[in-house]
Design a protein around this motif. Structure first.
Motif, PDB file in Angstrom:
ATOM      1  N   ALA A 163     -80.926  22.589  87.512  1.00  0.00           N
ATOM      2  CA  ALA A 163     -81.350  23.838  88.149  1.00  0.00           C
ATOM      3  C   ALA A 163     -82.819  24.121  87.864  1.00  0.00           C
ATOM      4  O   ALA A 163     -83.571  24.550  88.755  1.00  0.00           O
ATOM      5  CB  ALA A 163     -80.481  24.995  87.653  1.00  0.00           C
ATOM      6  N   PHE A 164     -83.245  23.881  86.636  1.00  0.00           N
ATOM      7  CA  PHE A 164     -84.649  24.077  86.264  1.00  0.00           C
ATOM      8  C   PHE A 164     -85.551  23.166  87.096  1.00  0.00           C
ATOM      9  O   PHE A 164     -86.601  23.590  87.607  1.00  0.00           O
ATOM     10  CB  PHE A 164     -84.839  23.789  84.775  1.00  0.00           C
ATOM     11  N   ALA A 165     -85.149  21.909  87.235  1.00  0.00           N
ATOM     12  CA  ALA A 165     -85.948  20.949  88.000  1.00  0.00           C
ATOM     13  C   ALA A 165     -86.020  21.335  89.473  1.00  0.00           C
ATOM     14  O   ALA A 165     -87.074  21.205  90.117  1.00  0.00           O
ATOM     15  CB  ALA A 165     -85.363  19.547  87.848  1.00  0.00           C
ATOM     16  N   ILE A 166     -84.925  21.821  90.030  1.00  0.00           N
ATOM     17  CA  ILE A 166     -84.909  22.235  91.435  1.00  0.00           C
ATOM     18  C   ILE A 166     -85.843  23.422  91.647  1.00  0.00           C
ATOM     19  O   ILE A 166     -86.624  23.456  92.603  1.00  0.00           O
ATOM     20  CB  ILE A 166     -83.473  22.574  91.880  1.00  0.00           C
ATOM     21  N   GLY A 167     -85.779  24.404  90.760  1.00  0.00           N
ATOM     22  CA  GLY A 167     -86.660  25.560  90.881  1.00  0.00           C
ATOM     23  C   GLY A 167     -88.120  25.187  90.794  1.00  0.00           C
ATOM     24  O   GLY A 167     -88.946  25.624  91.611  1.00  0.00           O
ATOM     25  N   MET A 171     -91.242  25.132  93.859  1.00  0.00           N
ATOM     26  CA  MET A 171     -92.571  25.729  93.763  1.00  0.00           C
ATOM     27  C   MET A 171     -93.666  24.710  94.079  1.00  0.00           C
ATOM     28  O   MET A 171     -94.654  25.034  94.732  1.00  0.00           O
ATOM     29  CB  MET A 171     -92.787  26.317  92.365  1.00  0.00           C
ATOM     30  N   LEU A 172     -93.495  23.474  93.635  1.00  0.00           N
ATOM     31  CA  LEU A 172     -94.535  22.456  93.803  1.00  0.00           C
ATOM     32  C   LEU A 172     -94.433  21.712  95.139  1.00  0.00           C
ATOM     33  O   LEU A 172     -95.436  21.213  95.656  1.00  0.00           O
ATOM     34  CB  LEU A 172     -94.468  21.454  92.649  1.00  0.00           C
ATOM     35  N   ARG A 173     -93.220  21.545  95.657  1.00  0.00           N
ATOM     36  CA  ARG A 173     -92.982  20.930  96.965  1.00  0.00           C
ATOM     37  C   ARG A 173     -93.453  19.476  97.073  1.00  0.00           C
ATOM     38  O   ARG A 173     -93.806  19.007  98.145  1.00  0.00           O
ATOM     39  CB  ARG A 173     -93.673  21.754  98.070  1.00  0.00           C
ATOM     40  N   GLY A 248     -88.811  31.576  90.747  1.00  0.00           N
ATOM     41  CA  GLY A 248     -90.113  31.156  91.258  1.00  0.00           C
ATOM     42  C   GLY A 248     -89.986  30.302  92.505  1.00  0.00           C
ATOM     43  O   GLY A 248     -90.754  30.439  93.458  1.00  0.00           O
ATOM     44  N   GLY A 249     -88.986  29.414  92.499  1.00  0.00           N
ATOM     45  CA  GLY A 249     -88.750  28.578  93.672  1.00  0.00           C
ATOM     46  C   GLY A 249     -88.337  29.398  94.877  1.00  0.00           C
ATOM     47  O   GLY A 249     -88.766  29.128  96.008  1.00  0.00           O
ATOM     48  N   TYR A 250     -87.512  30.411  94.646  1.00  0.00           N
ATOM     49  CA  TYR A 250     -87.067  31.282  95.739  1.00  0.00           C
ATOM     50  C   TYR A 250     -88.247  32.045  96.341  1.00  0.00           C
ATOM     51  O   TYR A 250     -88.396  32.113  97.568  1.00  0.00           O
ATOM     52  CB  TYR A 250     -86.011  32.250  95.229  1.00  0.00           C
ATOM     53  N   LEU A 251     -89.084  32.619  95.494  1.00  0.00           N
ATOM     54  CA  LEU A 251     -90.247  33.373  95.992  1.00  0.00           C
ATOM     55  C   LEU A 251     -91.182  32.461  96.779  1.00  0.00           C
ATOM     56  O   LEU A 251     -91.737  32.873  97.807  1.00  0.00           O
ATOM     57  CB  LEU A 251     -90.990  34.014  94.811  1.00  0.00           C
TER      58      LEU A 251
END
Length: 258
Positions: A163-167, A171-173, A248-251
């Motif tokens: 989950a941490f890696a996905i988030g 953010m970095l894409r 952060g990933g969601y935003l």
């Protein structure tokens, strides 16, 4: 699109991309193999270990000695779940099919963390039983104090790590950038900070060191280390890191164009 359809779509994406499937398989195989090898070495050299090391020996955690490379594979898996779509431009198709970006991210998280949990549990139990068999008289049983919690903790830890890696990757894409940053932050930085007395306590609050406490059955304080939390407290810190990364990933997902 209904959420069930989102889940089916994400499951199809993950299982049909060979690289993502192989990273999870690698996490299991490498962790089990390295742990087994080190358990065999420890069994052969146990009597040569210092008295303090023998008294504080954690037979259960010894089975998980291969977790460093196992973590690496899970970080790569999480990064590729997101990065592969951005790399190919498939993310535009995904967003067109699922306009609700929160639902898309939740679907990815649900499928990927569920897979990491299953693989993690399999890794924990296989590593434990093989490792304890190779430790011989120095091993322990599943019914030992805190042992079952530590073994199942492998699955919980790897799920949170995914989950941490996905988030972070959301953010970095970019897969390459995400993998580089994740390896540095999760695997390398804690080691660097731990060798200096002034920064050792900081290292203990980083994701990998905090989360890995769930896999210990012998308190680190037994060998002179100052431990600011228990196993569940450490996993809680890891969960907060994962939640922050996902937020952060969601935003990033909702505020930026694909």
């Amino acid at each position: 699109m209904a959420y069930a359809a989102v889940l089916r779509s994400e499951w199809t994406k993950i299982r049909t991309v060979a690289s993502t499937s192989w990273t999870l398989a690698t996490a299991l195989l490498v962790t089990v193999a390295i742990g087994a090898g080190l358990c065999a070495v420890v069994n052969a050299t146990f009597d040569d270990m210092p008295q303090t090391a023998r008294v504080t020996f954690d037979a259960t955690q010894m089975s998980f000695s291969g977790m460093l490379l196992g973590q690496l594979a899970v970080l790569v898996f999480g990064a590729m779940v997101v990065g592969s779509e951005y790399g190919t431009g498939m993310i535009r198709t995904s967003l067109a099919a699922v306009p609700r970006r929160g639902a898309l991210l939740l679907g990815k998280l649900t499928v990927a963390t569920a897979l990491a949990l299953v693989v993690g549990l399999a890794t924990g139990f296989l590593s434990f039983f093989l490792g304890q068999a190779l430790l011989g008289d120095h091993g322990t049983g599943l019914g030992g104090e805190n042992v079952l919690r530590a073994v199942t903790g492998v699955g919980l830890y790897l799920a949170l790590l995914a989950a941490f890696a996905i988030g972070a990757s959301m953010m970095l894409r970019n897969s390459a950038a995400s993998i580089s940053l994740l390896i540095t932050f999760v695997l390398i930085l804690p080691i660097v900070l731990s060798v200096v007395d002034a920064t050792r306590k900081i290292a203990s609050y980083l994701p990998s060191q905090a989360g890995s406490a769930i896999m210990q059955t012998v308190s680190a304080s037994a060998d002179g280390q100052d431990v600011p939390y228990g196993p569940w407290g450490g996993l809680g810190i890891m969960a907060l890191w994962s939640l922050a990364a996902v937020a952060g990933g969601y935003l990033t997902l909702v505020k930026r164009d694909a």
